[in-house]
Design an enzyme around this catalytic site. Structure first.
Site, PDB file in Angstrom:
ATOM      1  N   ARG A  76      12.842 -10.948   3.379  1.00  0.00           N
ATOM      2  CA  ARG A  76      13.830 -10.399   2.429  1.00  0.00           C
ATOM      3  C   ARG A  76      14.071  -8.911   2.703  1.00  0.00           C
ATOM      4  NH1 ARG A  76      11.235 -13.746  -1.518  1.00  0.00           N
ATOM      5  NH2 ARG A  76       9.956 -12.035  -2.275  1.00  0.00           N
ATOM      6  N   LYS A  78       0.832  -1.211   0.000  1.00  0.00           N
ATOM      7  CA  LYS A  78       0.000   0.000   0.000  1.00  0.00           C
ATOM      8  C   LYS A  78       0.866   1.261   0.000  1.00  0.00           C
ATOM      9  CE  LYS A  78      -2.190  -0.934   3.877  1.00  0.00           C
ATOM     10  NZ  LYS A  78      -1.597  -2.205   4.272  1.00  0.00           N
ATOM     11  N   ARG A  89      12.133  -1.351  11.276  1.00  0.00           N
ATOM     12  CA  ARG A  89      10.976  -0.947  12.090  1.00  0.00           C
ATOM     13  C   ARG A  89      10.753  -1.932  13.245  1.00  0.00           C
ATOM     14  NH1 ARG A  89       5.828   0.219   8.303  1.00  0.00           N
ATOM     15  NH2 ARG A  89       4.778  -0.781  10.028  1.00  0.00           N
ATOM     16  N   ARG A 121      -0.047  -8.882  13.077  1.00  0.00           N
ATOM     17  CA  ARG A 121      -0.708  -7.797  12.352  1.00  0.00           C
ATOM     18  C   ARG A 121      -1.587  -8.350  11.226  1.00  0.00           C
ATOM     19  NH1 ARG A 121       3.946  -4.714  10.298  1.00  0.00           N
ATOM     20  NH2 ARG A 121       2.504  -3.135   9.575  1.00  0.00           N
ATOM     21  N   ARG A 159      -9.006   1.048   9.424  1.00  0.00           N
ATOM     22  CA  ARG A 159      -8.688  -0.324   9.815  1.00  0.00           C
ATOM     23  C   ARG A 159      -9.837  -1.033  10.516  1.00  0.00           C
ATOM     24  NH1 ARG A 159      -2.785   0.476   9.123  1.00  0.00           N
ATOM     25  NH2 ARG A 159      -1.841  -1.285  10.071  1.00  0.00           N
TER      26      ARG A 159
HETATM   27  P1  AMP Z   1       1.034   0.693   9.211  1.00  0.00           P
HETATM   28  O1  AMP Z   1       2.316   1.409   9.009  1.00  0.00           O
HETATM   29  O2  AMP Z   1      -0.117   1.304   8.457  1.00  0.00           O
HETATM   30  O3  AMP Z   1       1.120  -0.783   8.992  1.00  0.00           O
HETATM   31  O4  AMP Z   1       0.642   0.890  10.752  1.00  0.00           O
HETATM   32  C1  AMP Z   1       1.520   0.450  11.769  1.00  0.00           C
HETATM   33  C2  AMP Z   1       0.761   0.319  13.097  1.00  0.00           C
HETATM   34  O5  AMP Z   1       0.187   1.585  13.458  1.00  0.00           O
HETATM   35  C3  AMP Z   1      -0.412  -0.643  13.091  1.00  0.00           C
HETATM   36  O6  AMP Z   1       0.000  -1.975  13.322  1.00  0.00           O
HETATM   37  C4  AMP Z   1      -1.256  -0.099  14.235  1.00  0.00           C
HETATM   38  O7  AMP Z   1      -0.699  -0.420  15.490  1.00  0.00           O
HETATM   39  C5  AMP Z   1      -1.087   1.396  14.060  1.00  0.00           C
HETATM   40  N1  AMP Z   1      -2.113   1.980  13.155  1.00  0.00           N
HETATM   41  C6  AMP Z   1      -1.870   2.635  11.976  1.00  0.00           C
HETATM   42  N2  AMP Z   1      -3.020   3.042  11.412  1.00  0.00           N
HETATM   43  C7  AMP Z   1      -4.017   2.656  12.241  1.00  0.00           C
HETATM   44  C8  AMP Z   1      -5.436   2.776  12.217  1.00  0.00           C
HETATM   45  N3  AMP Z   1      -6.072   3.411  11.217  1.00  0.00           N
HETATM   46  N4  AMP Z   1      -6.137   2.239  13.251  1.00  0.00           N
HETATM   47  C9  AMP Z   1      -5.521   1.635  14.284  1.00  0.00           C
HETATM   48  N5  AMP Z   1      -4.191   1.458  14.365  1.00  0.00           N
HETATM   49  C10 AMP Z   1      -3.435   1.973  13.362  1.00  0.00           C
END
Ligand code: AMP
Length: 197
Positions: free
Chosen positions: A126, A13, A139, A150, A88
């Site tokens: 990878r 994404k 990260r 996740r 989400r």
């Molecule tokens: P991402 O970089 O989008 O994968 O987000 C990393 C982490 O941030 C996720 O695993 C959640 O802990 C938190 N997070 C990001 N966006 C959201 C959202 N819209 N709702 C809830 N948690 C979020």
């Protein structure tokens, strides 16, 4: 144009959002990036969300409502924006619908990147190796255990958005397992339809 990119962690994404920003000139709103920036700055919000994010859980809908509402009100969002991983839960989807309505705007399209979750785990491994080899920081939530957590959170809490947006007639599916260029051109074909309206 207002669009949502939907798909499990690691589906690409972010990569596609960056490309859409360049081609279409609309900003990417990534709540993940915003929350990581809050952690780096050492703010109260950052302290509140760090543990939750490290575990791979979702932060509360209320936190997302606050950061998204503030971000959407900024002038660079006038022409549209990309919600990248920013919706989400069904609760968040309803909140976004409400906020957009208040601004007399509406979501145009939701693009789901359809992927093979096991292959994504291999891609993650990878990516971690490559990042380490380049001497860059990895990260905190980029490890196999958290990644699988996740993915499970995605299946349980985020995948219900697929029937939600399908019922609104807004869902479009794209094969996310092709090359970055192939996925990009499939997305552009959809966005061209909306740009032409
Ligand atoms: P991402 O970089 O989008 O994968 O987000 C990393 C982490 O941030 C996720 O695993 C959640 O802990 C938190 N997070 C990001 N966006 C959201 C959202 N819209 N709702 C809830 N948690 C979020």
């Amino acid at each position: 144009m207002i669009l949502i990119l939907l798909g499990p962690p690691g589906a690409g994404k972010g990569t596609q959002a960056h490309r859409i920003v360049e081609k279409w000139g609309i900003p990417q709103l990534s709540t993940g990036d915003m929350l990581r920036a809050a952690i780096s700055s050492g703010s109260a919000l950052g302290k509140k969300v760090q543990g939750i994010m490290d575990r791979g859980d979702l932060v509360s809908d209320q936190i997302i409502e606050e950061i998204i509402t503030a971000r959407i009100a900024k002038p660079d969002c006038k022409r549209g924006f990309i919600l990248d991983g920013a919706v989400r839960t069904v609760g968040q989807a309803k909140m976004i619908d409400k906020v957009l309505k208040k601004h007399k705007r509406a979501l145009d399209v939701v693009i789901e990147l359809v992927v093979d979750e096991e292959e994504l785990v291999n891609r993650l491994k990878r990516r971690i190796e490559e990042t380490r080899a380049a001497g860059k920081p990895v990260r905190a939530d980029d490890n196999e255990e958290t990644f699988r957590k996740r993915q499970a959170v995605y299946r349980e809490q985020t995948a219900p958005l697929i029937p939600y947006y399908k019922a609104q007639g807004k869902l479009r599916k794209v094969d996310g397992m092709g090359t970055v260029a192939a996925v990009a051109s499939a997305i552009d074909a959809i966005l061209d339809e909306f740009a032409a309206e």
